[in-house]
Design a protein around this motif. Structure first.
Motif, PDB file in Angstrom:
ATOM      1  N   VAL A  18      38.969  31.831  -8.704  1.00  0.00           N
ATOM      2  CA  VAL A  18      40.367  31.926  -8.279  1.00  0.00           C
ATOM      3  C   VAL A  18      40.766  33.400  -8.282  1.00  0.00           C
ATOM      4  O   VAL A  18      40.830  34.032  -9.343  1.00  0.00           O
ATOM      5  N   VAL A 122      39.199  30.465  -4.073  1.00  0.00           N
ATOM      6  CA  VAL A 122      40.594  30.173  -3.746  1.00  0.00           C
ATOM      7  C   VAL A 122      41.402  31.458  -3.912  1.00  0.00           C
ATOM      8  O   VAL A 122      41.214  32.186  -4.894  1.00  0.00           O
ATOM      9  N   THR A 124      45.137  33.153  -4.466  1.00  0.00           N
ATOM     10  CA  THR A 124      46.465  32.802  -4.971  1.00  0.00           C
ATOM     11  C   THR A 124      47.397  34.005  -4.916  1.00  0.00           C
ATOM     12  O   THR A 124      46.949  35.148  -4.851  1.00  0.00           O
ATOM     13  N   ALA A 168      44.093  24.609  -8.189  1.00  0.00           N
ATOM     14  CA  ALA A 168      42.841  24.914  -7.494  1.00  0.00           C
ATOM     15  C   ALA A 168      41.698  24.062  -8.038  1.00  0.00           C
ATOM     16  O   ALA A 168      40.866  23.547  -7.275  1.00  0.00           O
TER      17      ALA A 168
END
Length: 238
Positions: A18, A122, A124, A168
């Motif tokens: 992430v 992912v 963010t 996530a």
């Protein structure tokens, strides 16, 4: 560089990565502060005033936090906070639209390398979805990763809450255990969100708002010069 007091992490077991955007994978170049100045002016805060300086100091200290949360703290009531946030998002979007944004050198290649090694990545942000999408479009990153998240995608709470990391984890189903998650960002809020989520690896990077002391105080397991150092770390080379 590994935090001397950090517990060992099983870097080879990381399945989900992430990554923060501005300051971590995206070179913000001071755009947050420029957009804040526009938002402050909208609320009648005079540039150069003591109030402006105090507000700017808070914005710098809370880089990584959901922007609407920052404005709620600064301006009190919900209406003024939302007016400031709208002005901020518009100003930031305008700066992005005229090309004043770029990736952190090597960031795209790093994401592609991580994905090529079988890990899910992912992206963010603490920005609103409209701003996040503007950044992704400007960089040509709309199809770079399978999932991007903003605070509204995870119930409205941004960092330092763990919600986006856990969102996530739930949505991608890339990992079986939160200890198989790596969280990387340039602020203490990024680090704290990863720690609170129980991520197995939480790294601060020196390309953005905060530095080593803030990362360590927040509980980082590692500190890297740049996100580009992550693949080697996960390969066990450091």
């Amino acid at each position: 560089m590994t935090h001397p007091s950090a517990a060992p992490t099983l870097t080879a077991g990381i399945r989900l990565v992430v990554l923060d955007m501005a300051g971590t994978t995206v070179a913000d170049g001071g755009l947050v502060e420029r957009a804040f100045a526009a938002a402050a002016a909208e609320l009648g805060v005079e540039p150069g005033s003591a109030e402006h300086a105090e507000h700017l100091g808070y914005v710098r200290a809370t880089m990584g936090e959901s922007k609407i949360s920052v404005f709620r703290h600064l301006f009190g009531d919900e209406d003024r906070a939302r007016r400031a946030n709208t002005a901020f998002e518009k100003a930031y979007g305008d700066l992005v639209a005229v090309g004043l944004i770029a990736p952190v050198p090597g960031a795209r290649e790093t994401v592609e390398e991580l994905a090529g090694g079988g890990r899910t990545v992912v992206l963010t942000t603490g920005f609103a979805r409209v701003t996040q999408d503007a950044i992704l479009t400007a960089l040509g990153w709309r199809d770079l990763v399978p999932l991007t998240l903003c605070p509204a995608d995870a119930g409205g709470r941004g960092r330092p809450f763990p919600d986006m990391v856990l969102e996530a984890f739930v949505r991608t189903k890339a990992a079986e255990d939160v200890r198989q998650v790596a969280v990387v960002g340039d602020t203490s809020y990024d680090v704290l969100s990863g720690v609170r989520a129980g991520a197995g690896l939480v790294a601060g990077v020196r390309t953005g708002a905060h530095g080593d002391d803030a990362f360590r105080a927040a509980g980082a397991t590692h500190v890297l010069d740049s996100v580009t150092g992550l693949p080697a770390l996960l390969a066990g080379d450091r």
